[in-house]
Write an enzyme that holds these catalytic residues in place. Structure first.
Site, PDB file in Angstrom:
ATOM      1  CE  LYS A 172       0.514   5.607  -9.110  1.00 48.22           C
ATOM      2  NZ  LYS A 172      -0.338   4.829  -9.987  1.00 48.22           N
TER       3      LYS A 172
ATOM      4  CE1 TYR B  52      -3.536   1.259  -8.785  1.00 45.78           C
ATOM      5  CE2 TYR B  52      -5.732   2.199  -9.000  1.00 45.78           C
ATOM      6  CZ  TYR B  52      -4.838   1.399  -8.335  1.00 45.78           C
ATOM      7  OH  TYR B  52      -5.224   0.725  -7.215  1.00 45.78           O
TER       8      TYR B  52
ATOM      9  CE  LYS C 288      -4.788   6.099  -1.509  1.00 43.74           C
ATOM     10  NZ  LYS C 288      -5.902   5.377  -0.929  1.00 43.74           N
TER      11      LYS C 288
ATOM     12  CD  GLU D 152      -8.676   1.278  -5.622  1.00 41.02           C
ATOM     13  OE1 GLU D 152      -7.577   0.783  -5.962  1.00 41.02           O
ATOM     14  OE2 GLU D 152      -8.996   1.468  -4.435  1.00 41.02           O
TER      15      GLU D 152
ATOM     16  CB  CYS E 285     -46.252   7.330  12.782  1.00 37.20           C
ATOM     17  SG  CYS E 285     -48.006   7.753  12.749  1.00 37.20           S
TER      18      CYS E 285
ATOM     19  NE  ARG F  50      -3.911  -3.646   0.072  1.00 40.96           N
ATOM     20  CZ  ARG F  50      -2.854  -3.524   0.860  1.00 40.96           C
ATOM     21  NH1 ARG F  50      -1.649  -3.620   0.379  1.00 40.96           N
ATOM     22  NH2 ARG F  50      -3.014  -3.313   2.140  1.00 40.96           N
TER      23      ARG F  50
ATOM     24  CB  CYS G 258     -49.899   9.465   9.572  1.00 38.06           C
ATOM     25  SG  CYS G 258     -48.412  10.410   9.881  1.00 38.06           S
TER      26      CYS G 258
ATOM     27  CB  CYS H  90     -51.045  12.128  12.663  1.00 35.81           C
ATOM     28  SG  CYS H  90     -50.282  10.579  13.144  1.00 35.81           S
TER      29      CYS H  90
ATOM     30  CD  GLU I 292      -1.991   7.391 -11.813  1.00 34.16           C
ATOM     31  OE1 GLU I 292      -2.281   6.622 -10.887  1.00 34.16           O
ATOM     32  OE2 GLU I 292      -1.191   7.111 -12.700  1.00 34.16           O
TER      33      GLU I 292
ATOM     34  CB  SER J  60      -0.930  -0.015   1.197  1.00 38.28           C
ATOM     35  OG  SER J  60      -0.163   0.018   2.351  1.00 38.28           O
ATOM     36  CG  LEU J  61       0.407   4.145  -2.579  1.00 41.12           C
ATOM     37  CD1 LEU J  61      -0.414   5.115  -3.399  1.00 41.12           C
ATOM     38  CD2 LEU J  61       1.823   4.053  -3.128  1.00 41.12           C
TER      39      LEU J  61
ATOM     40  CB  CYS K 273     -46.863  10.719  14.785  1.00 41.59           C
ATOM     41  SG  CYS K 273     -46.672  11.262  13.074  1.00 41.59           S
TER      42      CYS K 273
ATOM     43  CE  LYS L  82      -6.355   7.878   2.381  1.00 45.75           C
ATOM     44  NZ  LYS L  82      -7.017   7.277   3.283  1.00 45.75           N
TER      45      LYS L  82
ATOM     46  CG  ASP M 242     -12.901   5.553  -1.120  1.00 44.39           C
ATOM     47  OD1 ASP M 242     -12.113   4.672  -0.732  1.00 44.39           O
ATOM     48  OD2 ASP M 242     -13.699   6.142  -0.372  1.00 44.39           O
TER      49      ASP M 242
HETATM   50  S1  IVH Z   1      -0.760   3.058  -7.088  1.00 42.05           S
HETATM   51  C1  IVH Z   1       2.643   0.458  -5.269  1.00 42.05           C
HETATM   52  N1  IVH Z   1      -2.667   4.635  -7.954  1.00 42.05           N
HETATM   53  O1  IVH Z   1      -4.627   3.130  -2.971  1.00 42.05           O
HETATM   54  C2  IVH Z   1       1.613   1.482  -5.548  1.00 42.05           C
HETATM   55  N2  IVH Z   1      -3.113   3.284  -6.048  1.00 42.05           N
HETATM   56  O2  IVH Z   1      -2.732   2.809  -0.451  1.00 42.05           O
HETATM   57  C3  IVH Z   1       0.404   0.924  -6.118  1.00 42.05           C
HETATM   58  N3  IVH Z   1      -5.404   3.518  -5.174  1.00 42.05           N
HETATM   59  O3  IVH Z   1      -3.793  -0.256  -2.782  1.00 42.05           O
HETATM   60  C4  IVH Z   1      -0.764   1.768  -5.958  1.00 42.05           C
HETATM   61  N4  IVH Z   1      -6.108   4.969  -6.658  1.00 42.05           N
HETATM   62  O4  IVH Z   1      -6.013   0.380  -3.854  1.00 42.05           O
HETATM   63  C5  IVH Z   1      -2.297   3.723  -7.025  1.00 42.05           C
HETATM   64  N5  IVH Z   1      -4.278   6.045  -8.861  1.00 42.05           N
HETATM   65  C6  IVH Z   1      -3.909   5.142  -7.951  1.00 42.05           C
HETATM   66  C7  IVH Z   1      -4.804   4.696  -6.949  1.00 42.05           C
HETATM   67  C8  IVH Z   1      -4.353   3.771  -6.004  1.00 42.05           C
HETATM   68  C9  IVH Z   1      -6.434   4.256  -5.599  1.00 42.05           C
HETATM   69  C10 IVH Z   1      -5.445   2.632  -3.989  1.00 42.05           C
HETATM   70  C11 IVH Z   1      -4.969   1.226  -4.254  1.00 42.05           C
HETATM   71  C12 IVH Z   1      -3.804   1.026  -3.340  1.00 42.05           C
HETATM   72  C13 IVH Z   1      -4.013   2.071  -2.304  1.00 42.05           C
HETATM   73  C14 IVH Z   1      -2.675   2.513  -1.776  1.00 42.05           C
END
Ligand code: IVH
Length: 643
Positions: A249, A186, A77, A134, A385, A98, A391, A370, A75, A44-45, A367, A273, A79
């Protein structure tokens, strides 16, 4: 075509390929998801929350790259839920979640139902490669699922991300297919060197048919990154899916390798974030809404505050337990948050700002509309109610539910007119609609409410609108039986359930008399629905209602095909619709044309039969239609034609 493809594949299984479109519709059942070891760990990041932290990240990158020049790719992120896709020979082999980063679940069958995931890549890709992205659900799709759930009286889903995650783990891929998930890619990795930079890789993905979000941007330095961040801070709310930050990145792959990884995350990328959109504001009061089913929802009335691009004046408080949990008091400063949900919610109280002596909050026991004492069923959080019959918001809600497009489609009758009719005692239930006369409507005074609570004006219904309403009520009598069934607003009977019930009992009188045992025999009808249907038809007041609707000529049984054919008054005729109409929306008119056997086209050609011309029609369409001598119809002529 899909059906014939499926037949052919059954006949010639040697030609049934893994990448056949027949794989998209789902149907495969996964009893348990196999655990798969990732080819490359899915890290993860690390997250940052401030400009300062981001500048620190940039300093670390600069130091790691020892004076080399470098660029970033930014890019959004998304959700959703991370997914890894493995391709061999251009064909999708596996889709894996994952999991813990080292091992994930094999969800290939479900992932194949996502149409934007190519089952076959379409360019000269390496023999073997991995793509990550994603999976997500558009907010609109999520809202539709929740509306369906609300119609059936079920508990609502929390947000699109959890729904995506739950959906990907469903055993029946046919249901997954119906949930219309989508996916942005991505990340690309292959042993063969086909891209020098992340930017190259993204372009390669685009060329090979992968769905890449067009929100990426190359940034020359961290200042550009900060600009990207502030550009999307508000703009991201205009996207149809949820995002919670951005990802930065280092663009060059050789430089990414040089920077490497910590134990948990890459040193060449970071997430920024956005702050959870929350705001502090004064709780002026609590009001209570009564829904169509009698459910009471407490609503926080707030000092207006700007949140995630909109001004928030009201927020949900869910139920009495929630108010108690927060120890909420009128006069408190409260935190309002916009999560994945559209309606903001109160998430906490700033107790440091509480004035001494603010009285405890007492939940209502009657209520607010009414006065009937509220009830709360054993084990349920919501108060109800029980005065269903009189009502006012329950009566109004039932009528609104009945006239909606998916039910009886009486669109010219808006909520404000209904309220006017109720206020003047002209109607009290859905059957009364069919007893309305032109004189009941013509000159009717009704209130129109503005955005603000006290903003209200009185309007009078004019002749033309009155006639439109009468016409569309008349027209609604031809709505099919299952729509009527849905319109009745029986608890847990949404539009899909109505179709199933109509299939099982092609006449409402059969349904009304069906035993519990007979009901649960119908596919997808469970105990709860069966009980609710029994309860509805067991009530003498509802029996009288059905008798009246039947007497007014509504469709209380499934039409047979013969009858259907005789309705095809527009058989073979083509229409282009343009402009704005008084009686119905364009969509409703479109439906009507299709239902009557006609076809709706989008552009004018010499083969076109009719141009249905509303108000404010575009001049170029008019000119073209004249030139090609296309017959033009006014709204009135059209309705005359299909009468
Ligand atoms: S790159 C090694 N790009 O964020 C890096 N991640 O905490 C690979 N996510 O597990 C991730 N949008 O589920 C990347 N444009 C984006 C993203 C993205 C959402 C999520 C992804 C990842 C988590 C990282």
């Amino acid at each position: 075509m899909l059906k014939s493809l499926e037949k052919l594949e059954e006949q010639f299984p040697e030609f049934k390929f893994d990448y056949s479109p027949s794989q998209r519709v789902g149907g495969g059942i996964t009893k348990s998801f196999d655990s798969v070891v990732h080819k490359n760990a899915m890290l993860s990041l690390s997250n940052t929350y401030s400009e300062g932290e981001l500048l620190e990240f940039d300093r670390r990158v600069a130091k790691g790259l020892e004076g080399q020049a470098y660029e970033y790719m930014c890019e959004l992120k998304f959700d959703g839920v991370a997914i890894s896709l493995w391709y061999e020979g251009g064909i999708l082999q596996k889709a894996v979640t994952r999991g813990d980063g080292t091992r994930g679940d094999d969800i290939t069958t479900n992932a194949k139902t996502i149409r934007s995931i190519p089952l076959k890549a379409n360019a000269n890709m390496p023999a073997s490669f991995e793509v990550r992205g994603e999976v997500f659900m558009y907010r609109q799709v999520f809202d539709e699922i929740n509306t369906e759930k609300a119609n059936r009286g079920e508990t609502l889903l929390a947000n699109p991300r959890n729904t995506t995650s739950g959906t990907l783990k469903m055993q029946d891929s046919a249901i997954v297919a119906r949930r219309k998930l989508d996916c942005f890619l991505y990340y690309f990795k292959s042993d063969e060197k086909v891209a020098e930079t992340h930017e190259d890789a993204i372009h390669l993905l685009e060329r090979s048919g992968f769905n890449v979000s067009q929100t990426y941007q190359k940034c020359q330095n961290i200042q550009d990154v900060l600009e990207y961040i502030s550009k999307w801070e508000e703009l991201r709310f205009t996207l149809p899916l949820d995002t919670d930050g951005i990802v930065v990145k280092v663009n060059n792959f050789a430089q990414q390798d040089q920077l490497g990884f910590t134990a948990k995350s890459p040193r060449w990328a970071i997430a920024y974030k956005y702050k959870t959109q929350n705001a502090l504001t004064l709780l002026r009061g609590v009001t209570f809404q009564v829904g169509r089913t009698g459910a009471i929802t407490p609503v926080a009335e707030l000092d207006p505050v700007l949140l995630a691009g909109t001004t928030v004046r009201r927020a949900s408080l869910h139920n009495a337990n929630e108010i108690e949990r927060l120890d909420l008091r009128v006069g408190d400063y409260v935190f309002v948050e916009k999560g994945g949900e559209i309606i903001p919610k109160v998430t906490g109280v700033d107790s440091s700002k509480r004035h001494q002596g603010l009285p405890h909050f007492h939940y209502i026991s009657n209520c607010p509309e009414c006065g009937t004492p509220l009830v709360r069923k054993e084990g349920e959080a919501v108060h109800y109610c029980p005065n269903e019959k009189s009502c006012p918001p329950q009566v109004l809600g039932r009528i609104e539910h009945f006239i909606q497009r998916k039910a009886m489609n009486i669109e010219s009758l808006g909520p404000e007119t209904i309220r006017g009719l109720l206020d003047h005692g002209k109607i009290n239930d859905i059957a009364d609609l069919y007893e309305l006369t032109f004189d009941d409507l013509n000159g009717l005074e009704f209130k129109v409410y503005g955005d603000k609570k006290d903003d209200q004006s009185v309007r009078t219904l004019r002749e033309k609108s009155a006639q439109n309403i009468i016409d569309s009520i008349e027209l609604s009598k031809s709505q099919p039986y299952d729509r009527l069934l849905f319109g009745l607003g029986i608890r847990y009977v949404g539009s899909t359930v109505s179709e199933k019930l109509a299939d099982g009992f092609p006449d409402i009188h059969l349904l009304a008399e069906a035993s519990y045992e007979a009901l649960v025999q119908v596919p997808e009808i469970g105990e709860r629905i069966a009980e609710s249907v029994r309860q509805y038809f067991g009530d003498p007041a509802n029996q009288r209602l059905i008798a009246r609707l039947t007497a007014h000529g509504l469709q209380v049984k499934t039409e047979d095909n013969k009858e259907k054919a005789s309705n095809n008054v527009l058989e073979g005729k083509t229409f282009v619709i343009s402009g704005v109409f008084d009686r119905m929306s364009r969509e409703a008119i479109q439906d009507l044309i299709k239902k009557s056997g006609g076809k709706v086209l989008t552009s004018i050609s010499s083969k076109l039969d009719y141009l249905l011309a509303g108000k404010n029609m575009g001049p170029s369409k008019l000119e073209k239609a004249n030139r090609l001598h296309i017959r033009m119809l006014t709204e009135d002529e059209f309705f005359e034609m299909i009468k």
